[in-house]
Design an enzyme around this catalytic site. Structure first.
Site, PDB file in Angstrom:
ATOM      1  CB  ILE A 172      -0.958   0.051   1.195  1.00 11.08           C
ATOM      2  CG1 ILE A 172      -1.565  -1.433   1.483  1.00 11.08           C
ATOM      3  CG2 ILE A 172      -1.990   1.260   1.298  1.00 11.08           C
ATOM      4  CD1 ILE A 172      -2.601  -1.285   2.540  1.00 11.08           C
ATOM      5  CG  ASN A 280      -1.500 -12.702 -11.463  1.00  9.00           C
ATOM      6  OD1 ASN A 280      -1.010 -12.256 -12.284  1.00  9.00           O
ATOM      7  ND2 ASN A 280      -1.161 -13.027 -10.318  1.00  9.00           N
ATOM      8  N   PRO A 311       3.107  -0.274 -11.620  1.00 11.07           N
ATOM      9  CG  PRO A 311       2.966  -1.919 -10.104  1.00 11.07           C
ATOM     10  CD  PRO A 311       2.146  -1.415 -11.195  1.00 11.07           C
ATOM     11  N   GLY A 312       6.250   0.428 -10.311  1.00 10.76           N
ATOM     12  CA  GLY A 312       7.716   0.549 -10.380  1.00 10.76           C
ATOM     13  C   GLY A 312       8.228  -0.398  -9.484  1.00 10.76           C
ATOM     14  CG  HIS A 335       2.096  -7.220 -13.568  1.00 14.12           C
ATOM     15  ND1 HIS A 335       3.413  -7.485 -14.270  1.00 14.12           N
ATOM     16  CD2 HIS A 335       2.332  -7.942 -12.572  1.00 14.12           C
ATOM     17  CE1 HIS A 335       4.099  -8.643 -13.630  1.00 14.12           C
ATOM     18  NE2 HIS A 335       3.295  -8.613 -12.393  1.00 14.12           N
ATOM     19  CB  ALA A 337       9.549  -2.904 -13.140  1.00 15.65           C
TER      20      ALA A 337
END
Ligand SMILES: Nc1nc2c(ncn2[C@@H]2O[C@H](COP(=O)(O)O)[C@@H](O)[C@H]2O)c(=O)[nH]1
Ligand SMILES: [Mn+2]
Ligand SMILES: [Mn+2]
EC number: 6.5.1.8
Length: 406
Positions: A172, A280, A311-312, A335, A337
């Site tokens: 989070i 997924n 997201p990274g 989805h 990196a």
């Protein structure tokens, strides 16, 4: 052309959006295994975060006709991301963000339930009306139908786990965008119950393969054939777990917003913009003239105009994106990196001090237990984004200031 085409001799081709990013040989072999199956429609697509997975490659898109591969969907069915833009800006945040991290950690159970049995009670019984109604009317009845036929799914922890984050890679975050607006972003899936459903149907698919003497390049590519009872039950179960995962994220989002509001001593509006996407999952979609079952394993739907989240890592930027509807990727983007190092390797190669340095501007854990999640364990997200600029456009760039890991 922003993708490379390989495997042109055997099975279907593989189209890979991997220009300028690492792409391991083992992942390439795994994609060839998938491409050799007789029920793949057109080709397999690999996203720039592609890396080795169990059975099927993470960061892959698998269109199938008349069959589904439960291990390709995986055991964290419906795992995905949710992000909301709040009415806060950077100026509303205190200099010391440690109390905010603690408040989120206290509000949302996270980590392993075994070691946190007292805290990991889930949010059942205190659901916001919208979520509780969705559960009462639909999910309970559907779940009961599933357990009537598949008794092994009965004693799952689904009641306790709704509204809980899970472990490891789940997180989070409180983030700032390019205009200093505050966003809350989180990553989680269908928890123990999704795992039980996934594992159960993977085993049933393997038994079907034995019964029909079907040899596969990898036993984890075991599939369920359309028309069979197991296929029908799986489609029902996987849809249920996907819905559970989506509600799980909504619930945690509400808890997180309330926790942030509690710390700031003011209400926080989290409805300015909201995205909640699986990465997924399997869905029925129409591509190149056929109704297919499209499995996105570590991949996000990017139909024209659709919003998604990429997201990274716990020290890198993340992106809210808009799909460009690129048909050749089956309207998909990455989805995240994607891992470049296994957890074991990351723990061997990266010290706690290096991890602390890589996350110095983030209020997050800096201990040995999270080193396997350190930013350098993931591919460079900027290169990953560059490799898919024909799949999505970036509409917001986020950088976390708080990160709670599972
Ligand atoms: N912003 C953050 N991104 C993260 C973090 N940990 C991992 N990640 C990224 O998320 C995807 C999710 O992949 P999954 O296969 O585990 O579902 C991963 O590829 C990373 O790019 C984090 O703490 N913050
Ligand atoms: Mn997950
Ligand atoms: Mn995930």
């Amino acid at each position: 052309m922003a993708y490379e085409v390989t495997n042109v001799d055997k099975g279907v081709p593989i189209k890979s959006w991997t220009l300028g990013v690492p792409f391991e040989d083992q992942a390439r072999q795994q994609l060839r295994n998938i491409a050799s199956l007789p029920f793949i429609h057109k080709w397999v697509a690999a996203m720039p975060d592609v890396h080795l997975g169990k059975g099927a490659t993470i960061g892959s898109v698998i269109p199938t006709l008349g069959a589904v591969i439960p291990a390709a969907v995986g055991v964290d069915i419906g795992c995905g991301m949710m992000a909301v833009k709040t009415d806060l800006t950077a100026r509303d945040l205190p200099d010391n963000l440690a109390p905010m991290r603690s408040a989120i950690e206290a509000a949302v159970p996270h980590g392993r339930s075994a070691t946190r049995s007292k805290r990991d009670k889930g949010a059942w019984g205190e659901l916001p009306d919208t979520v509780a109604n969705a559960w009462n009317r639909e999910l309970a009845e559907r779940f009961n139908r599933l357990t009537d036929k598949h008794g092994v799914l009965k004693n799952t922890n689904n009641v306790n786990h709704l509204g809980t984050l899970g472990t490891g890679n789940h997180f989070i975050e409180v983030c700032l965008d390019e205009n200093q607006a505050v966003w809350i972003m989180l990553h989680s899936g269908s928890r123990g119950v999704g795992n039980r459903i996934g594992s159960h149907f993977i085993e049933l698919a393997k038994k079907d393969m034995q019964r029909w003497f079907i040899n596969l390049p990898d036993k984890d590519l075991a599939y369920l054939a359309e028309g069979s009872d197991n296929f029908n039950d799986y489609i029902e179960a996987v849809g249920w777990a996907q819905d559970y995962a989506r509600i799980n994220r909504q619930l945690m989002m509400e808890k997180t917003l309330a926790a942030v509001a509690g710390v700031l001593g003011r209400p926080v509006l989290g409805q300015l913009q909201a995205v909640n996407c699986h990465h997924n999952y399997v869905s029925r979609e129409h591509h190149y003239g056929e109704d297919v079952l499209l499995t996105r394993k570590g991949a996000v739907s990017a139909k024209e105009g659709e919003l998604g989240i990429i997201p990274g890592s716990m020290g890198a930027r993340s992106f809210i994106v808009r799909g460009l509807g690129n048909a050749e990727s089956f309207c998909t983007c990455s989805h995240g990196a994607g891992r470049v190092m296994s957890r074991t390797e990351a723990k061997k190669r990266v010290s706690v001090a290096e991890h602390a340095e890589a996350t110095r501007d983030v209020e997050c854990r800096k201990d040995a237990a999270v080193v396997d999640e350190t930013p350098s364990a993931y591919k460079n997200i900027e290169s990953v984004m560059a490799a898919q600029d024909d799949l999505v456009e970036v509409i917001h760039t986020l950088k976390q200031v708080v990160c709670v890991k599972g």
